[in-house]
Write a protein that holds these residues in place. Sequence first.
Motif, PDB file in Angstrom:
ATOM      1  N   LEU A   7       9.047  -4.381  -1.444  1.00  0.00           N
ATOM      2  CA  LEU A   7       8.978  -4.875  -0.056  1.00  0.00           C
ATOM      3  C   LEU A   7       8.103  -3.967   0.781  1.00  0.00           C
ATOM      4  O   LEU A   7       8.329  -2.747   0.829  1.00  0.00           O
ATOM      5  CB  LEU A   7      10.380  -4.903   0.567  1.00  0.00           C
ATOM      6  CG  LEU A   7      11.409  -5.825  -0.077  1.00  0.00           C
ATOM      7  CD1 LEU A   7      12.774  -5.610   0.589  1.00  0.00           C
ATOM      8  CD2 LEU A   7      10.987  -7.286   0.053  1.00  0.00           C
ATOM      9  N   HIS A   8       7.126  -4.539   1.454  1.00  0.00           N
ATOM     10  CA  HIS A   8       6.346  -3.796   2.445  1.00  0.00           C
ATOM     11  C   HIS A   8       6.647  -4.371   3.826  1.00  0.00           C
ATOM     12  O   HIS A   8       6.771  -5.589   3.989  1.00  0.00           O
ATOM     13  CB  HIS A   8       4.844  -3.898   2.155  1.00  0.00           C
ATOM     14  CG  HIS A   8       4.027  -3.065   3.102  1.00  0.00           C
ATOM     15  ND1 HIS A   8       3.676  -3.499   4.361  1.00  0.00           N
ATOM     16  CD2 HIS A   8       3.540  -1.804   2.974  1.00  0.00           C
ATOM     17  CE1 HIS A   8       2.995  -2.534   4.965  1.00  0.00           C
ATOM     18  NE2 HIS A   8       2.896  -1.506   4.153  1.00  0.00           N
ATOM     19  N   GLU A   9       6.726  -3.486   4.787  1.00  0.00           N
ATOM     20  CA  GLU A   9       7.121  -3.901   6.142  1.00  0.00           C
ATOM     21  C   GLU A   9       6.253  -5.009   6.718  1.00  0.00           C
ATOM     22  O   GLU A   9       6.746  -5.910   7.392  1.00  0.00           O
ATOM     23  CB  GLU A   9       7.064  -2.689   7.090  1.00  0.00           C
ATOM     24  CG  GLU A   9       8.178  -1.718   6.902  1.00  0.00           C
ATOM     25  CD  GLU A   9       9.526  -2.360   7.075  1.00  0.00           C
ATOM     26  OE1 GLU A   9       9.870  -2.726   8.210  1.00  0.00           O
ATOM     27  OE2 GLU A   9      10.245  -2.534   6.077  1.00  0.00           O
ATOM     28  N   SER A  10       4.963  -4.931   6.474  1.00  0.00           N
ATOM     29  CA  SER A  10       4.052  -5.876   7.131  1.00  0.00           C
ATOM     30  C   SER A  10       3.766  -7.104   6.286  1.00  0.00           C
ATOM     31  O   SER A  10       2.976  -7.952   6.681  1.00  0.00           O
ATOM     32  CB  SER A  10       2.726  -5.178   7.441  1.00  0.00           C
ATOM     33  OG  SER A  10       2.956  -4.085   8.275  1.00  0.00           O
TER      34      SER A  10
ATOM     35  N   GLY B  57       0.746   5.740   0.460  1.00  0.00           N
ATOM     36  CA  GLY B  57       1.966   6.451   0.841  1.00  0.00           C
ATOM     37  C   GLY B  57       2.661   5.791   1.999  1.00  0.00           C
ATOM     38  O   GLY B  57       2.152   4.836   2.589  1.00  0.00           O
ATOM     39  N   THR B  58       3.819   6.311   2.325  1.00  0.00           N
ATOM     40  CA  THR B  58       4.637   5.736   3.400  1.00  0.00           C
ATOM     41  C   THR B  58       4.213   6.316   4.744  1.00  0.00           C
ATOM     42  O   THR B  58       3.507   7.333   4.804  1.00  0.00           O
ATOM     43  CB  THR B  58       6.121   6.033   3.131  1.00  0.00           C
ATOM     44  OG1 THR B  58       6.270   7.431   2.867  1.00  0.00           O
ATOM     45  CG2 THR B  58       6.621   5.245   1.935  1.00  0.00           C
ATOM     46  N   CYS B  59       4.652   5.671   5.824  1.00  0.00           N
ATOM     47  CA  CYS B  59       4.255   6.093   7.173  1.00  0.00           C
ATOM     48  C   CYS B  59       4.507   7.599   7.330  1.00  0.00           C
ATOM     49  O   CYS B  59       5.585   8.096   7.001  1.00  0.00           O
ATOM     50  CB  CYS B  59       5.030   5.304   8.216  1.00  0.00           C
ATOM     51  SG  CYS B  59       4.504   3.578   8.269  1.00  0.00           S
ATOM     52  N   GLY B  60       3.502   8.282   7.881  1.00  0.00           N
ATOM     53  CA  GLY B  60       3.504   9.739   7.872  1.00  0.00           C
ATOM     54  C   GLY B  60       4.210  10.396   9.029  1.00  0.00           C
ATOM     55  O   GLY B  60       3.866  11.523   9.403  1.00  0.00           O
TER      56      GLY B  60
ATOM     57  N   ALA C  80       0.826  -1.212   0.000  1.00  0.00           N
ATOM     58  CA  ALA C  80       0.000   0.000   0.000  1.00  0.00           C
ATOM     59  C   ALA C  80       0.859   1.260   0.000  1.00  0.00           C
ATOM     60  O   ALA C  80       0.430   2.304  -0.492  1.00  0.00           O
ATOM     61  CB  ALA C  80      -0.911   0.006   1.227  1.00  0.00           C
ATOM     62  N   CYS C  81       2.062   1.157   0.541  1.00  0.00           N
ATOM     63  CA  CYS C  81       2.957   2.325   0.542  1.00  0.00           C
ATOM     64  C   CYS C  81       3.331   2.708  -0.889  1.00  0.00           C
ATOM     65  O   CYS C  81       3.766   3.830  -1.134  1.00  0.00           O
ATOM     66  CB  CYS C  81       4.208   2.031   1.360  1.00  0.00           C
ATOM     67  SG  CYS C  81       3.850   1.616   3.080  1.00  0.00           S
ATOM     68  N   HIS C  82       3.187   1.764  -1.819  1.00  0.00           N
ATOM     69  CA  HIS C  82       3.557   2.006  -3.217  1.00  0.00           C
ATOM     70  C   HIS C  82       2.328   2.035  -4.131  1.00  0.00           C
ATOM     71  O   HIS C  82       2.458   1.838  -5.338  1.00  0.00           O
ATOM     72  CB  HIS C  82       4.534   0.931  -3.698  1.00  0.00           C
ATOM     73  CG  HIS C  82       5.900   1.045  -3.088  1.00  0.00           C
ATOM     74  ND1 HIS C  82       7.040   0.587  -3.710  1.00  0.00           N
ATOM     75  CD2 HIS C  82       6.311   1.574  -1.915  1.00  0.00           C
ATOM     76  CE1 HIS C  82       8.091   0.826  -2.937  1.00  0.00           C
ATOM     77  NE2 HIS C  82       7.669   1.417  -1.832  1.00  0.00           N
TER      78      HIS C  82
ATOM     79  N   GLY D  50      10.088   3.783  -1.612  1.00  0.00           N
ATOM     80  CA  GLY D  50       9.225   4.415  -0.621  1.00  0.00           C
ATOM     81  C   GLY D  50       9.272   3.679   0.694  1.00  0.00           C
ATOM     82  O   GLY D  50       9.854   4.157   1.663  1.00  0.00           O
ATOM     83  N   CYS D  51       8.644   2.511   0.739  1.00  0.00           N
ATOM     84  CA  CYS D  51       8.565   1.775   2.000  1.00  0.00           C
ATOM     85  C   CYS D  51       9.977   1.446   2.498  1.00  0.00           C
ATOM     86  O   CYS D  51      10.915   1.305   1.707  1.00  0.00           O
ATOM     87  CB  CYS D  51       7.720   0.510   1.812  1.00  0.00           C
ATOM     88  SG  CYS D  51       7.190  -0.188   3.399  1.00  0.00           S
ATOM     89  N   ASP D  52      10.087   1.284   3.805  1.00  0.00           N
ATOM     90  CA  ASP D  52      11.369   1.338   4.516  1.00  0.00           C
ATOM     91  C   ASP D  52      12.597   0.780   3.802  1.00  0.00           C
ATOM     92  O   ASP D  52      13.611   1.450   3.707  1.00  0.00           O
ATOM     93  CB  ASP D  52      11.246   0.580   5.843  1.00  0.00           C
ATOM     94  CG  ASP D  52      10.347   1.283   6.827  1.00  0.00           C
ATOM     95  OD1 ASP D  52       9.560   2.159   6.427  1.00  0.00           O
ATOM     96  OD2 ASP D  52      10.402   0.933   8.017  1.00  0.00           O
ATOM     97  N   LYS D  53      12.533  -0.479   3.368  1.00  0.00           N
ATOM     98  CA  LYS D  53      13.760  -1.118   2.880  1.00  0.00           C
ATOM     99  C   LYS D  53      13.987  -0.870   1.397  1.00  0.00           C
ATOM    100  O   LYS D  53      15.052  -1.201   0.873  1.00  0.00           O
ATOM    101  CB  LYS D  53      13.709  -2.634   3.120  1.00  0.00           C
ATOM    102  CG  LYS D  53      13.442  -3.044   4.554  1.00  0.00           C
ATOM    103  CD  LYS D  53      14.422  -2.442   5.526  1.00  0.00           C
ATOM    104  CE  LYS D  53      14.087  -2.807   6.963  1.00  0.00           C
ATOM    105  NZ  LYS D  53      12.843  -2.195   7.455  1.00  0.00           N
TER     106      LYS D  53
ATOM    107  N   THR E  50      11.383   5.148   9.314  1.00  0.00           N
ATOM    108  CA  THR E  50      12.503   4.818   8.422  1.00  0.00           C
ATOM    109  C   THR E  50      12.263   5.324   7.003  1.00  0.00           C
ATOM    110  O   THR E  50      13.180   5.834   6.358  1.00  0.00           O
ATOM    111  CB  THR E  50      12.735   3.299   8.423  1.00  0.00           C
ATOM    112  OG1 THR E  50      12.945   2.879   9.773  1.00  0.00           O
ATOM    113  CG2 THR E  50      13.948   2.933   7.603  1.00  0.00           C
ATOM    114  N   ALA E  51      11.034   5.181   6.505  1.00  0.00           N
ATOM    115  CA  ALA E  51      10.780   5.603   5.124  1.00  0.00           C
ATOM    116  C   ALA E  51      11.013   7.104   4.968  1.00  0.00           C
ATOM    117  O   ALA E  51      11.694   7.547   4.032  1.00  0.00           O
ATOM    118  CB  ALA E  51       9.352   5.237   4.725  1.00  0.00           C
ATOM    119  N   SER E  52      10.450   7.905   5.875  1.00  0.00           N
ATOM    120  CA  SER E  52      10.637   9.360   5.777  1.00  0.00           C
ATOM    121  C   SER E  52      12.101   9.722   5.989  1.00  0.00           C
ATOM    122  O   SER E  52      12.641  10.622   5.323  1.00  0.00           O
ATOM    123  CB  SER E  52       9.784  10.079   6.822  1.00  0.00           C
ATOM    124  OG  SER E  52       8.420   9.781   6.629  1.00  0.00           O
TER     125      SER E  52
HETATM  126 FE1  FES Z   1       5.682   1.222   4.407  1.00  0.00          FE
HETATM  127 FE2  FES Z   1       5.757   2.255   6.972  1.00  0.00          FE
HETATM  128  S1  FES Z   1       4.947   0.356   6.284  1.00  0.00           S
HETATM  129  S2  FES Z   1       6.585   3.033   5.139  1.00  0.00           S
END
Ligand code: FES
Length: 571
Positions: A85-88, A194-197, A54-56, A122-125, A201-203
């Motif tokens: 890759l999504h964190e969850s 979008g990425t965690c607001g 979802a972050c992408h 976008g997402c963390d990794k 780590t993503a921001s």
């Molecule tokens: Fe993707 Fe936080 S889960 S940026």
Amino acid sequence: MGGSKGMRRGLTRYGDEGFALYLRKAFIKALGYSEDALERPVVGIADTSSGYNACHATVPQIVEAVERGVLMAGGLPVSFPTISLHESFAWPTSMYLRNLMAMDTEEMLRAQPMDAAVLIGGCDKTVPAQLMAAASADLPAILVVTGPMLPGSHRGERLGACTDCRRLWARFRSGELDDSEVAAAGAQLVPTAGTCGVMGTASTMACLTEALGMMLPGGAAIPAVEAARLRHAEATGARAVALAEHGPTPGQILTPAAFANALRVLLAVGGSTNALIHLAAVAGRLGIAIDYDAFDRLGRETPFLVDLKPSGRHYMDGLHRAGGLGPVLRALAPRLDLGCLTVTGRALGEEIEALPPAWEQDVVRPLADPLHEGGAIAVLSGNLAGDGAIIKQSAASPALLRHSGRAVVFDSLDDLAARIDAPDLAAEPSDVLVLRNAGPKGAPGMPEAGYIPIPRKLAEKGVTDMLRISDARMSGTAFGTIVLHASPEAAAGGPLALVEDGDTIALDVPGRTLTLDVPEDELARRRAAWTPPVMGEGLTGYRRLYHDTVLQAPQGCDFDFQVRPVTARTP
Ligand code: FES
């Protein structure tokens, strides 16, 4: 590849280059390209959209905008998929798979004909993996991030993934929220793509990518769903065509001074501790070591300026309204190396001079009025810190920054899950929770388990923070008095392996020490009796590669065969 450009780059090896080009053109013409199009500079676009990410979710629109920019500048855009890759949605952890994404991206940059690449992360990794790939492939490359999500709202309270996820979950664990309330709030935690607001780590990695000079200025903080994000992507596509013709390459941008600039920005924004690992991994690809002592010195002289969660009050949309990373770079300018080259072809100092005039805002503080004088992240030494452990003091409880207490040891993630909420757990608020065998090899994948939950029986009595120590990582969105990345990890025989229940552990953040108060002869006895946990039996494929070659946190948890011999250290 020689000096070949565009479709002539990296011809498939049939032993006849003329035939290889003839065949390549025959196939790509099936997609409808003209000879004119195929003679243009080729810009590859790494498409990381995925139904699991979802972050992408906005990547398809970003690809379209980048393509438009490439075409407007006279290039030929060609998008291609890579791992996302999504964190969850990454078992056992996304960190376990970061190096796989880096390898995938690196080899696709090398294998396919392109003169420059736009990497959409976008997402963390994902952004660290793409920076690692760009550093290794050394093809002109520029990053675009998907951008932060907008905050949600529940009963008048602003919410944002994932700092508020953790806060709400802690309130649920303590019995303050019931099932229906926590579920209703959960439906508002991720209200847009979008990425965690928050400054997770993503921001953080978005800000550091801009600070490193690998992104067009102004790109770090634009919300995912704003039109400005697509205009930024279009401009990135146009810039990529110029990069294809003239560079610079990542190797010319990612210098020791550029990494030092990024480390200063990490401290000033109160960024994620994970970024230290990722920067070490990117730098390691270029033979540059992140010097922990130098980082701690930077920390002592770099104030914490950005009032964002999890350390402060605002969300990423607040940073965007305040001008994005620009005001942070302007505030830090006296301490940055302004001569560092950026992907624009200009120096960082020139980009800062070109920023719009400052306006009144309450998110980015001036150097003279910081939120916190010392650095947001401190590097610890001492007999329990090994090769270095870190603490994000900006997100810790001030009363616990100098603390000593009795160790309560959890031997693994399974042990933690089995006992943390047991009514008979022998734990008091002043105790020190220790989690081991949760590092790069031991877990495996160095999960974000350093945010050890407060034992339920203590949470129910109102305890909200305790000193916690592990060889794991912590989400950039988490908070608390939490020592992380103790290395070598316990599974590799690091100092956490020697701790026993009831030992006294002392943390002194101002003094930068983490001490296990056990006599050396007793530690020697324990060391001699220690046997490594059973790991890696019967593994094949990527899991085998990971187990056999992953490095420790100070080396960025990269694979040993990916790093170059160290030829420089960060100043
Ligand atoms: Fe993707 Fe936080 S889960 S940026």
